[in-house]
Design a protein around this motif. Structure first.
Motif, PDB file in Angstrom:
ATOM      1  N   MET A   1       0.842  -1.170   0.000  1.00 40.86           N
ATOM      2  CA  MET A   1       0.000   0.000   0.000  1.00 40.86           C
ATOM      3  C   MET A   1       0.894   1.242   0.000  1.00 40.86           C
ATOM      4  O   MET A   1       1.651   1.479   0.929  1.00 40.86           O
ATOM      5  N   THR A   2       0.855   1.982  -1.060  1.00 41.20           N
ATOM      6  CA  THR A   2       1.639   3.207  -1.189  1.00 41.20           C
ATOM      7  C   THR A   2       0.723   4.408  -1.038  1.00 41.20           C
ATOM      8  O   THR A   2      -0.308   4.483  -1.660  1.00 41.20           O
ATOM      9  N   LYS A   3       1.136   5.330  -0.176  1.00 40.01           N
ATOM     10  CA  LYS A   3       0.443   6.608  -0.052  1.00 40.01           C
ATOM     11  C   LYS A   3       1.440   7.683  -0.442  1.00 40.01           C
ATOM     12  O   LYS A   3       2.632   7.552  -0.196  1.00 40.01           O
ATOM     13  N   LYS A   4       0.955   8.737  -1.015  1.00 47.03           N
ATOM     14  CA  LYS A   4       1.817   9.850  -1.373  1.00 47.03           C
ATOM     15  C   LYS A   4       1.521  11.026  -0.450  1.00 47.03           C
ATOM     16  O   LYS A   4       0.402  11.239  -0.044  1.00 47.03           O
ATOM     17  N   MET A   5       2.573  11.756  -0.086  1.00 51.04           N
ATOM     18  CA  MET A   5       2.411  12.943   0.753  1.00 51.04           C
ATOM     19  C   MET A   5       3.180  14.072   0.090  1.00 51.04           C
ATOM     20  O   MET A   5       4.362  13.923  -0.211  1.00 51.04           O
ATOM     21  N   ASN A   6       2.525  15.179  -0.138  1.00 55.53           N
ATOM     22  CA  ASN A   6       3.134  16.303  -0.827  1.00 55.53           C
ATOM     23  C   ASN A   6       3.432  17.447   0.128  1.00 55.53           C
ATOM     24  O   ASN A   6       2.658  17.729   1.044  1.00 55.53           O
ATOM     25  N   LEU A   7       4.556  18.098  -0.116  1.00 57.61           N
ATOM     26  CA  LEU A   7       4.940  19.261   0.674  1.00 57.61           C
ATOM     27  C   LEU A   7       3.884  20.349   0.557  1.00 57.61           C
ATOM     28  O   LEU A   7       3.234  20.500  -0.473  1.00 57.61           O
ATOM     29  N   GLY A   8       3.705  21.103   1.629  1.00 54.82           N
ATOM     30  CA  GLY A   8       2.803  22.240   1.585  1.00 54.82           C
ATOM     31  C   GLY A   8       1.326  21.894   1.671  1.00 54.82           C
ATOM     32  O   GLY A   8       0.484  22.763   1.509  1.00 54.82           O
ATOM     33  N   THR A   9       1.008  20.632   1.938  1.00 54.49           N
ATOM     34  CA  THR A   9      -0.393  20.242   2.088  1.00 54.49           C
ATOM     35  C   THR A   9      -0.764  20.258   3.572  1.00 54.49           C
ATOM     36  O   THR A   9       0.106  20.281   4.443  1.00 54.49           O
ATOM     37  N   GLU A  10      -2.045  20.200   3.849  1.00 54.99           N
ATOM     38  CA  GLU A  10      -2.507  20.190   5.237  1.00 54.99           C
ATOM     39  C   GLU A  10      -1.955  18.984   5.995  1.00 54.99           C
ATOM     40  O   GLU A  10      -1.519  19.096   7.138  1.00 54.99           O
ATOM     41  N   ALA A  11      -1.957  17.815   5.331  1.00 56.35           N
ATOM     42  CA  ALA A  11      -1.438  16.598   5.973  1.00 56.35           C
ATOM     43  C   ALA A  11       0.043  16.752   6.298  1.00 56.35           C
ATOM     44  O   ALA A  11       0.495  16.388   7.391  1.00 56.35           O
ATOM     45  N   TYR A  12       0.809  17.297   5.377  1.00 51.02           N
ATOM     46  CA  TYR A  12       2.239  17.472   5.605  1.00 51.02           C
ATOM     47  C   TYR A  12       2.485  18.489   6.720  1.00 51.02           C
ATOM     48  O   TYR A  12       3.363  18.298   7.559  1.00 51.02           O
TER      49      TYR A  12
ATOM     50  N   SER B   1      10.655  16.495 -10.905  1.00 48.03           N
ATOM     51  CA  SER B   1       9.811  17.615 -10.483  1.00 48.03           C
ATOM     52  C   SER B   1       9.057  17.315  -9.188  1.00 48.03           C
ATOM     53  O   SER B   1       8.540  18.223  -8.551  1.00 48.03           O
ATOM     54  N   LYS B   2       9.001  16.046  -8.810  1.00 51.89           N
ATOM     55  CA  LYS B   2       8.294  15.651  -7.580  1.00 51.89           C
ATOM     56  C   LYS B   2       9.234  15.001  -6.562  1.00 51.89           C
ATOM     57  O   LYS B   2       8.791  14.336  -5.622  1.00 51.89           O
ATOM     58  N   ARG B   3      10.520  15.182  -6.739  1.00 47.88           N
ATOM     59  CA  ARG B   3      11.524  14.511  -5.918  1.00 47.88           C
ATOM     60  C   ARG B   3      11.346  14.762  -4.421  1.00 47.88           C
ATOM     61  O   ARG B   3      11.599  13.909  -3.601  1.00 47.88           O
ATOM     62  N   ARG B   4      10.880  15.920  -4.039  1.00 51.20           N
ATOM     63  CA  ARG B   4      10.724  16.228  -2.614  1.00 51.20           C
ATOM     64  C   ARG B   4       9.378  15.769  -2.065  1.00 51.20           C
ATOM     65  O   ARG B   4       9.084  15.973  -0.904  1.00 51.20           O
ATOM     66  N   HIS B   5       8.582  15.129  -2.879  1.00 51.54           N
ATOM     67  CA  HIS B   5       7.319  14.552  -2.428  1.00 51.54           C
ATOM     68  C   HIS B   5       7.600  13.139  -1.931  1.00 51.54           C
ATOM     69  O   HIS B   5       8.501  12.460  -2.422  1.00 51.54           O
ATOM     70  N   LEU B   6       6.827  12.687  -0.979  1.00 56.42           N
ATOM     71  CA  LEU B   6       7.103  11.417  -0.304  1.00 56.42           C
ATOM     72  C   LEU B   6       6.179  10.303  -0.750  1.00 56.42           C
ATOM     73  O   LEU B   6       5.006  10.532  -1.035  1.00 56.42           O
ATOM     74  N   GLU B   7       6.711   9.082  -0.761  1.00 58.38           N
ATOM     75  CA  GLU B   7       5.926   7.861  -0.931  1.00 58.38           C
ATOM     76  C   GLU B   7       6.021   7.091   0.375  1.00 58.38           C
ATOM     77  O   GLU B   7       7.121   6.834   0.864  1.00 58.38           O
ATOM     78  N   LEU B   8       4.871   6.754   0.933  1.00 58.63           N
ATOM     79  CA  LEU B   8       4.815   6.077   2.225  1.00 58.63           C
ATOM     80  C   LEU B   8       4.400   4.623   2.016  1.00 58.63           C
ATOM     81  O   LEU B   8       3.354   4.357   1.437  1.00 58.63           O
ATOM     82  N   LYS B   9       5.236   3.701   2.501  1.00 59.54           N
ATOM     83  CA  LYS B   9       4.949   2.272   2.388  1.00 59.54           C
ATOM     84  C   LYS B   9       5.292   1.618   3.721  1.00 59.54           C
ATOM     85  O   LYS B   9       6.451   1.644   4.148  1.00 59.54           O
ATOM     86  N   PRO B  10       4.314   1.003   4.403  1.00 66.93           N
ATOM     87  CA  PRO B  10       4.577   0.424   5.718  1.00 66.93           C
ATOM     88  C   PRO B  10       5.550  -0.749   5.664  1.00 66.93           C
ATOM     89  O   PRO B  10       5.654  -1.453   4.656  1.00 66.93           O
ATOM     90  N   VAL B  11       6.249  -0.940   6.769  1.00 67.68           N
ATOM     91  CA  VAL B  11       7.161  -2.071   6.969  1.00 67.68           C
ATOM     92  C   VAL B  11       6.603  -2.905   8.113  1.00 67.68           C
ATOM     93  O   VAL B  11       6.202  -2.362   9.151  1.00 67.68           O
ATOM     94  N   TYR B  12       6.576  -4.228   7.915  1.00 72.15           N
ATOM     95  CA  TYR B  12       6.098  -5.155   8.940  1.00 72.15           C
ATOM     96  C   TYR B  12       7.218  -6.112   9.303  1.00 72.15           C
ATOM     97  O   TYR B  12       7.792  -6.767   8.425  1.00 72.15           O
TER      98      TYR B  12
END
Length: 180
Positions: A1-12, A113-124
Motif C-alpha cells: 500500500m503506497t500513499k503519497k504525501m506532498n509538501l505544503g499540504t494540510e497533511a504534511y 519535479s516531484k523529488r521532494r514529495h514522499l511515498e509512504l509504504k509500511p514495513v512489517y
C-alpha cells in the motif's frame, strides 16, 4: 500500500507540527543517563503508545517522526537504530534489532519535479524476527516470522518466514528448521 504525501499540504503541515515536538523529545532522550523505565516512558511520549515493560530500548534511539512506530512485547532494540516511520513500522513480539539498523517506510518520488514529495509504504517485522547489525530495511517490505536478516544486509523485498537472508540486495541463504 503506497500513499503519497506532498509538501505544503494540510497533511504534511500536521506531520511537521508533530515532528517539531517529537524531535525535541528524541534529543532529550538521547542526552544523559536514563533508567530502562525512563527510556520506555520517553518512547511512549514519542510514539503516543504504551511500550510494554518487557521491551528494552538502548540509546541512542532515533526516529524521524515517531507516531507511526508500533513496538510489540519482549522486543530488544539496540543502540543507534533509526526508524523512518512516517509510512508506518510495525514490530511484532520478541523481535531483536541489532545496532545501527535502519528501518525506512518513506521514500522520495523518482520524477525530478516531484523529488521532494514522499511515498509512504509500511514495513512489517513479524514475531521473533532478528535483524543483525547495520541492516537496512526498505519501504514496503515484510520480514516474516522467525526470519533472520544477516548483518549488513539491505532488504529490498519481502523476507519469507523461517529463512536467513543476507547480502546487498538481501537474498535467501537458507531455511531455518527447528531442532528437537
Amino acid at each position: 500500500m503506497t500513499k503519497k504525501m506532498n509538501l505544503g499540504t494540510e497533511a504534511y503541515d500536521q506531520v511537521e507540527k508533530i515532528n517539531q515536538i517529537n524531535q525535541k523529545l528524541v534529543q532529550e532522550l538521547n542526552t544523559g543517563a536514563h533508567e530502562p523505565n525512563e527510556i520506555r516512558q520517553a518512547v511512549e511520549k514519542i510514539t503516543n503508545e504504551k511500550i510494554d515493560s518487557t521491551t528494552e530500548i538502548r540509546l541512542p534511539f532515533r526516529t524521524d517522526f515517531g507516531r507511526n512506530l508500533h513496538i510489540g512485547k519482549k522486543v530488544y532494540i539496540s543502540s543507534c537504530s533509526m526508524f523512518v516511520d512516517l509510512g508506518g513500522i510495525y514490530i511484532g513480539d520478541k523481535v531483536l534489532i541489532g545496532p545501527n539498523a535502519t528501518i525506512a517506510s518513506v521514500n522520495h518520488q523518482v520524477q525530478p519535479s516531484k523529488r521532494r514529495h514522499l511515498e509512504l509504504k509500511p514495513v512489517y517485522i513479524h514475531d521473533n524476527a532478528w535483524l543483525g547489525a547495520n541492516v537496512t530495511i526498505t519501504p514496503g517490505t515484510v520480514i516474516g516470522e522467525n526470519a533472520v536478516v544477516a548483518a549488513g544486509a539491505v532488504v529490498t523485498r519481502n523476507v519469507p518466514a523461517n529463512t536467513i537472508v543476507g547480502g546487498v540486495p538481501a537474498s535467501v541463504i537458507k531455511t531455518i528448521k527447528e531442532k528437537n
